[in-house]
Design an enzyme around this catalytic site. Sequence first.
Site, mmCIF file in Angstrom:
data_model
loop_
_atom_site.group_PDB
_atom_site.id
_atom_site.type_symbol
_atom_site.label_atom_id
_atom_site.label_comp_id
_atom_site.label_asym_id
_atom_site.label_seq_id
_atom_site.Cartn_x
_atom_site.Cartn_y
_atom_site.Cartn_z
ATOM 1 N N CYS A 2 0.838 -1.200 0.000
ATOM 2 C CA CYS A 2 0.000 0.000 0.000
ATOM 3 C C CYS A 2 0.870 1.247 0.000
ATOM 4 O O CYS A 2 2.053 1.202 0.340
ATOM 5 C CB CYS A 2 -0.911 0.039 1.224
ATOM 6 S SG CYS A 2 -1.858 -1.463 1.503
ATOM 7 N N ARG A 16 -4.936 6.853 0.299
ATOM 8 C CA ARG A 16 -4.018 5.747 0.050
ATOM 9 C C ARG A 16 -4.400 4.970 -1.199
ATOM 10 O O ARG A 16 -5.532 5.038 -1.692
ATOM 11 C CB ARG A 16 -4.039 4.815 1.247
ATOM 12 C CG ARG A 16 -5.402 4.247 1.648
ATOM 13 C CD ARG A 16 -5.638 2.806 1.260
ATOM 14 N NE ARG A 16 -4.662 1.910 1.827
ATOM 15 C CZ ARG A 16 -4.701 1.404 3.070
ATOM 16 N NH1 ARG A 16 -5.721 1.704 3.855
ATOM 17 N NH2 ARG A 16 -3.781 0.569 3.506
#
Length: 321
Positions: A2, A16
């Site tokens: 991520c 994100r």
Amino acid sequence: MCTSFTYVNQDFYFGRNLDLDCGFGEEVVITPRHYPFTFHHKETITNHYAMIGMATVIDNTPLYAEAVNEKGLGMAGLQFSQNAVYFPYKEDQDNIASFEIIPWILSQCETVHQAWQLLEHVNILDIAFKKSVPNSPLHWIIADKEQAIVVESVQEGLKVYENPIGVLTNNPPFDFHRLNLTQYLNLTKSYPENRFDKSIDLKPYAVGMGALGLPGDASSVSRFVKTAFLKHNLYSDGTESDNVQQYFRVLQQVAMVKGTVMTDKDTMDHTLYSCCINATKGIYYYTTHENAAIQKINMHDQDLNDTKLVQFALNRQPEIF
């Protein structure tokens, strides 16, 4: 895998990319102020700050991947394999499971400073939500408009780092990422000058050569460096539409294209979704792997004094105009 970063331009933005080889039942979830947050070893919290984020809801419990609360505090959990260590129950501390830590912080804290104080007493418990939902090895970024920190539960205990870069990816630990940035201190967005030798007629043959050496692979170390460079050099005119679009453009630069990143199990990591949250206004924007159009959900359109979760299935239908 991520990538998360913070951005301030008039309002505060937090978001994100979430990269995995498969979905996890994710949907946008608003938790109103009077939904009862239960914890394994703490009292239920029935009066708290409302929040919005991406979560899997199991047994009426939102397991947040990231969220922001109505006070503008954001928190996201990112994969931290090989380094994350959770612990047995400790008598003298607040024992909070890894899947409880986001609601534990966001339900009570308005600022990073308050969150840091709360974390001084936290022990991340080594327990799973249920047998069919094992623990994920995570570390966390917590941010408001003024500052950001990184929280890592490792073998030595719980570590909290000041994060002036406002970026987090995955392994290695955050202190490595910060030191590693010094290898790229010569990168610039400016049109480069000849610093090789003034006696040699060397001129750039294209724009963008000031950033030669900026990594472009999908590893966590490279994504950290690239995101930091793009974040700290991007331009937006300060309007909501431009801020949001520029935020997503940065995420796109470090997104994983399906088929280009294989795991050790021969599965394909790819960016399941990207999100940009206007934490100042409580607006959640997202795109999915299937649908690149930006979707928008405003938490303040709902009754935040309610007791029931508000859930929004993701719009995965491709939209091509």
